[in-house]
Design a protein around this motif. Structure first.
Motif: not given
Length: 314
Positions: A211-215, A258, A303-304, A306-307, A310-311
């Protein structure tokens, strides 16, 4: 004087790595430089890692297994470091691979250049491809600068270090994220250290991106803040207040992107340098300022986006 057959120590911390461990240890056993001791620290694994490590010790006398209750990667590295007998030491992570000529290349660089630390190129592997990473400076001051800014990786797995430099340095066993960066900073701060660089591949660094964030875990976030503070304190007499503030503000940004944690009370002394920092993008300055002003929407929106980006790249 360095002979052409000095003992080199490799420390491998192990925790529940049975999926990757056998290949990792095979890559070490297959080194073209054979005068090695390999210290395996089984940090309380609950899978088959201990059995795999033990089987290597039974077939190759260079391998030694130490088992301890689960204490974290820093404690495992510290345990291994205190046991090494080699003239030089390097660390390997149990889910990565050493290139076949890694120790040969690094050791030769130290001998040829009469250096204290040899640093090699490496291949970064993730689920979207590979990247070959090289380094372009042997000047210690420039090298430290690039480590602090994140241009160079602070991992210990591509750096062969003269063991005597490590004897009075220890890993902080309460820090299990960026523990290598803190340790390396303590080594690099020492006087009269000579670095040599080689651009032969010495390591395969496996990075599984989920995951790009929150990992990043809460403990890792806390460790990153503590390490950033300690590292800045180590080098505060070398670099300007503006540069130290830049490092602290970069850490704030990493935490904000993150995790869900505010950074309003973290490194307040760096805030006054933020707007004039030409090395932090405007969008990232907005993120930090939004947090300071208790405005969460820009951070969530960034963050949204960026996610989504990334996906779409996977």
């Amino acid at each position: 004087m360095i002979s052409n057959n000095e003992l080199v120590s490799i420390v491998v911390p192990i925790y529940n790595a049975e999926i990757y461990l056998s290949k990792c240890l095979k890559s070490i056993a297959s080194q073209t430089y054979e005068h090695l001791e390999v210290i395996l620290i089984n940090d309380g694994s609950t899978d088959g890692s201990g059995d795999i490590a033990r089987s290597f010790c039974e077939t190759d006398t260079r391998f030694k297994l130490i088992t301890q209750v689960n204490s974290g990667v820093a404690a495992a590295r510290e345990k291994g470091l205190r046991l090494v007998q080699g003239k030089f030491v390097i660390h390997a992570d149990s889910d990565d691979l050493m290139a076949e000529k890694a120790i040969e290349y690094l050791y030769k660089s130290i001998v040829d250049n009469e250096s204290d630390i040899a640093i090699g190129a490496y291949t970064k592997q993730c689920n979207i491809g590979e990247e070959f990473v090289t380094h372009h400076t042997c000047d210690k001051h420039d090298f430290i600068h690039n480590i602090l800014t994140g241009k160079y990786h602070s991992g210990l797995w591509n750096k062969l270090i003269r063991t005597e430099l490590c004897r009075d340095i220890s890993f902080n066993e309460s820090i299990n994220y960026m523990e290598d960066k803190l340790f390396l900073s303590k080594v690099l701060k020492k006087d009269d250290i000579k670095i040599s660089i080689i651009n032969e591949n010495v390591y395969y660094y496996r990075l599984v991106t989920s995951s790009y964030t929150n990992n990043i875990s809460s403990d890792s976030i806390s460790s990153s803040i503590e390490v950033t503070n300690k590292v800045c304190n180590i080098f505060q007499d070398i670099y300007s207040n503006e540069f130290i503030a830049h490092i602290k503000n970069k850490n704030k940004l990493m935490v904000l992107l993150n995790s869900q944690r505010t950074q309003r009370g973290i490194f307040p002394e760096s805030n006054k340098y933020l707007l004039e920092d030409k090395n932090i993008a405007l969008r990232h300055k907005i993120i930090i300022v939004s947090d300071l002003l208790h405005i969460s929407y820009p951070i969530k929106f960034y963050k949204l986006l960026s996610s989504i980006k990334f996906k779409s790249s996977i």
